[in-house]
Design an enzyme around this catalytic site. Structure first.
Site, short mmCIF file in Angstrom:
data_model
loop_
_atom_site.label_atom_id
_atom_site.label_comp_id
_atom_site.label_asym_id
_atom_site.label_seq_id
_atom_site.Cartn_x
_atom_site.Cartn_y
_atom_site.Cartn_z
N GLN A 91 -29.15 16.14 6.11
CA GLN A 91 -29.53 16.95 4.94
C GLN A 91 -31.05 17.01 4.86
O GLN A 91 -31.60 17.75 4.05
CB GLN A 91 -28.99 16.35 3.64
N ASP A 94 -37.02 16.84 7.38
CA ASP A 94 -38.06 16.28 8.25
C ASP A 94 -37.54 16.26 9.69
O ASP A 94 -36.35 16.48 9.92
CB ASP A 94 -38.45 14.86 7.78
N HIS A 109 -29.73 21.65 5.86
CA HIS A 109 -30.58 22.17 4.78
C HIS A 109 -31.85 22.81 5.32
O HIS A 109 -32.79 23.05 4.56
CB HIS A 109 -30.97 21.04 3.81
P1 NAD Z 1 -24.87 21.93 -5.92
O1 NAD Z 1 -24.21 22.52 -7.12
O2 NAD Z 1 -24.02 21.50 -4.75
O3 NAD Z 1 -25.78 20.71 -6.34
C1 NAD Z 1 -25.20 19.82 -7.18
C2 NAD Z 1 -26.17 18.72 -7.25
O4 NAD Z 1 -27.47 19.19 -6.89
C3 NAD Z 1 -26.27 18.22 -8.67
O5 NAD Z 1 -25.31 17.17 -8.82
C4 NAD Z 1 -27.69 17.76 -8.72
O6 NAD Z 1 -27.79 16.50 -8.13
C5 NAD Z 1 -28.38 18.75 -7.81
N1 NAD Z 1 -28.85 19.85 -8.61
C6 NAD Z 1 -28.41 21.13 -8.62
N2 NAD Z 1 -29.12 21.86 -9.49
C7 NAD Z 1 -30.03 21.01 -10.03
C8 NAD Z 1 -31.03 21.13 -10.99
N3 NAD Z 1 -31.25 22.31 -11.57
N4 NAD Z 1 -31.75 20.05 -11.32
C9 NAD Z 1 -31.52 18.88 -10.70
N5 NAD Z 1 -30.57 18.67 -9.80
C10 NAD Z 1 -29.85 19.74 -9.47
O7 NAD Z 1 -25.99 22.87 -5.44
P2 NAD Z 1 -25.70 24.26 -4.83
O8 NAD Z 1 -26.32 25.32 -5.63
O9 NAD Z 1 -24.22 24.38 -4.51
O10 NAD Z 1 -26.54 24.06 -3.49
C11 NAD Z 1 -25.90 24.38 -2.32
C12 NAD Z 1 -26.78 23.84 -1.27
O11 NAD Z 1 -28.18 24.07 -1.49
C13 NAD Z 1 -26.77 22.35 -1.20
O12 NAD Z 1 -25.56 21.89 -0.68
C14 NAD Z 1 -27.89 22.15 -0.22
O13 NAD Z 1 -27.42 22.54 1.06
C15 NAD Z 1 -28.90 23.17 -0.63
N6 NAD Z 1 -30.03 22.55 -1.30
C16 NAD Z 1 -31.20 22.32 -0.59
C17 NAD Z 1 -32.28 21.79 -1.24
C18 NAD Z 1 -33.56 21.48 -0.50
O14 NAD Z 1 -34.61 21.29 -1.11
N7 NAD Z 1 -33.47 21.42 0.83
C19 NAD Z 1 -32.24 21.52 -2.59
C20 NAD Z 1 -31.05 21.73 -3.23
C21 NAD Z 1 -29.93 22.26 -2.60
N1 APR Z 2 -32.13 2.75 2.97
C1 APR Z 2 -30.92 3.29 2.72
N2 APR Z 2 -30.67 4.09 1.65
C2 APR Z 2 -31.70 4.37 0.83
C3 APR Z 2 -33.00 3.84 1.04
C4 APR Z 2 -33.19 2.99 2.16
N3 APR Z 2 -34.37 2.43 2.45
N4 APR Z 2 -33.80 4.26 0.02
C5 APR Z 2 -33.03 5.04 -0.78
N5 APR Z 2 -31.77 5.08 -0.30
C6 APR Z 2 -30.62 5.80 -0.85
C7 APR Z 2 -30.58 5.85 -2.36
O1 APR Z 2 -29.84 4.74 -2.84
C8 APR Z 2 -29.84 7.16 -2.60
O2 APR Z 2 -28.45 6.92 -2.67
O3 APR Z 2 -30.74 7.12 -0.41
C9 APR Z 2 -30.14 7.99 -1.35
C10 APR Z 2 -31.11 9.13 -1.61
O4 APR Z 2 -30.43 10.05 -2.44
P1 APR Z 2 -31.16 11.42 -2.83
O5 APR Z 2 -32.55 11.12 -3.26
O6 APR Z 2 -30.22 12.12 -3.76
O7 APR Z 2 -31.27 12.21 -1.46
P2 APR Z 2 -30.10 13.00 -0.75
O8 APR Z 2 -28.77 12.32 -0.97
O9 APR Z 2 -30.54 13.23 0.64
O10 APR Z 2 -30.09 14.42 -1.54
C11 APR Z 2 -29.17 15.38 -1.04
O11 APR Z 2 -30.10 17.04 -2.52
O12 APR Z 2 -31.90 18.08 -3.51
C12 APR Z 2 -30.98 18.15 -2.49
O13 APR Z 2 -31.28 19.26 -0.45
C13 APR Z 2 -31.68 18.12 -1.16
O14 APR Z 2 -30.94 17.22 0.92
C14 APR Z 2 -31.11 16.91 -0.47
C15 APR Z 2 -29.79 16.75 -1.17
#
Ligand code: NAD
Ligand code: APR
Length: 234
Positions: A91, A94, A109
């Site tokens: 996801q 980087d 992503h």
């Molecule tokens: P989603 O409904 O699957 O996302 C749900 C989760 O995203 C929430 O539980 C929350 O954790 C977070 N989220 C969504 N809107 C948010 C907001 N306004 N503020 C804070 N957290 C928020 O999201 P979606 O619209 O179905 O997204 C589909 C896809 O978009 C994701 O699965 C992912 O692939 C992509 N995405 C990428 C990025 C990025 O920066 N690369 C960020 C968000 C989503």
């Molecule tokens: N080792 C293992 N796990 C870690 C560490 C570490 N050193 N530091 C943090 N974590 C865990 C945290 O406990 C948390 O569960 O990594 C997770 C990070 O969660 P998020 O910050 O929500 O990141 P991620 O799950 O990648 O988010 C998913 O949300 O906004 C979107 O597109 C964006 O790809 C992102 C997606």
């Protein structure tokens, strides 16, 4: 483990945390410093493209200054030495998996080091800023955007990911909070397919209850230990 041939690994921001890259939802994470609506949605980009370009320009520059950590290196070793099927679905935007040497990687992503042209729809390896509206190398349009999937957009290569899950024997989730779909649903999809599931995360996540086994700790410690176990040299 004769019956264990094909592995799917899902990684999230947590695997890059020990490289010095902020996660999204931990204390001090990216979503505390920036509103998702402003920098991670198409509507936000429409409203203020310069703000979004600057946000990703800063992340693109920062990512090139950090290095892969032992968790990325352990997955790269698995990629080199594992003779069965392996797909690393990240996801993360980087390039630390690749810089550690992994090749079987899918960025669902998108990627910071890539620019997308919404006009000709081509993607270009990109290391510099986009704020100055550079020309698309293919069609010369000056509308390149970050090649990152925003909320509400379709993640990349979902067909390939689901095909890998259907033929997997083991699904391992590393460093993700299980907050965002469709990635957050992979573990329940895997369970329904009879796939063994393992979580390696700093703390319990929103999806921990779905996993056959869930280990808590830093990825830099847990992932090398798990790869050692798997390759039978531990
Ligand atoms: P989603 O409904 O699957 O996302 C749900 C989760 O995203 C929430 O539980 C929350 O954790 C977070 N989220 C969504 N809107 C948010 C907001 N306004 N503020 C804070 N957290 C928020 O999201 P979606 O619209 O179905 O997204 C589909 C896809 O978009 C994701 O699965 C992912 O692939 C992509 N995405 C990428 C990025 C990025 O920066 N690369 C960020 C968000 C989503
Ligand atoms: N080792 C293992 N796990 C870690 C560490 C570490 N050193 N530091 C943090 N974590 C865990 C945290 O406990 C948390 O569960 O990594 C997770 C990070 O969660 P998020 O910050 O929500 O990141 P991620 O799950 O990648 O988010 C998913 O949300 O906004 C979107 O597109 C964006 O790809 C992102 C997606």
């Amino acid at each position: 483990m004769a019956e264990l041939r094909n592995i799917v690994v899902l990684t999230g921001a947590g695997i890059s945390a020990e490289s010095g890259i902020d996660t999204f939802r931990d204390a001090g994470g990216l979503w505390e410093k920036h509103r998702v609506e402003d920098v991670a949605t198409p509507q936000g980009y429409e409203r203020d493209p310069a703000l979004v370009q600057r946000f990703y320009d800063a992340r693109r520059e920062a990512v090139q200054k950090v290095a892969p950590n032992p968790a990325h290196e352990a997955l790269a070793r698995l990629d080199r030495e594992w003779e069965g099927g392996l797909l690393i679905v990240t996801q993360n935007v980087d390039d630390l998996h690749e810089r550690a040497g992994a090749s079987r990687v899918v960025h669902m992503h998108g990627e910071l080091l890539s620019a997308l042209c919404p006009i000709c729809e081509r993607r270009h390896h990109w290391t510099g800023p986009l704020i100055d509206r550079p020309e698309c190398p293919s069609c010369e349009a000056r509308s390149l955007r970050p090649d990152v999937v925003w909320f509400g957009e379709m993640p990349y290569q979902m067909d390939r990911i689901y095909a890998a899950l259907r033929s997997a024997h083991l699904f391992v989730s590393i460093g993700t909070s299980g907050a965002v779909y469709p990635a957050a649903g992979f573990v329940s999809d895997a369970r329904e397919l009879g796939v063994k599931t393992l979580e390696l995360n700093l703390e319990r996540s929103e999806g921990s209850h779905w996993f056959h086994e869930s280990r808590q700790g830093p990825a830099g410690k847990l992932v090398p230990e798990w790869v050692e176990e798997l390759l039978g040299t531990g």
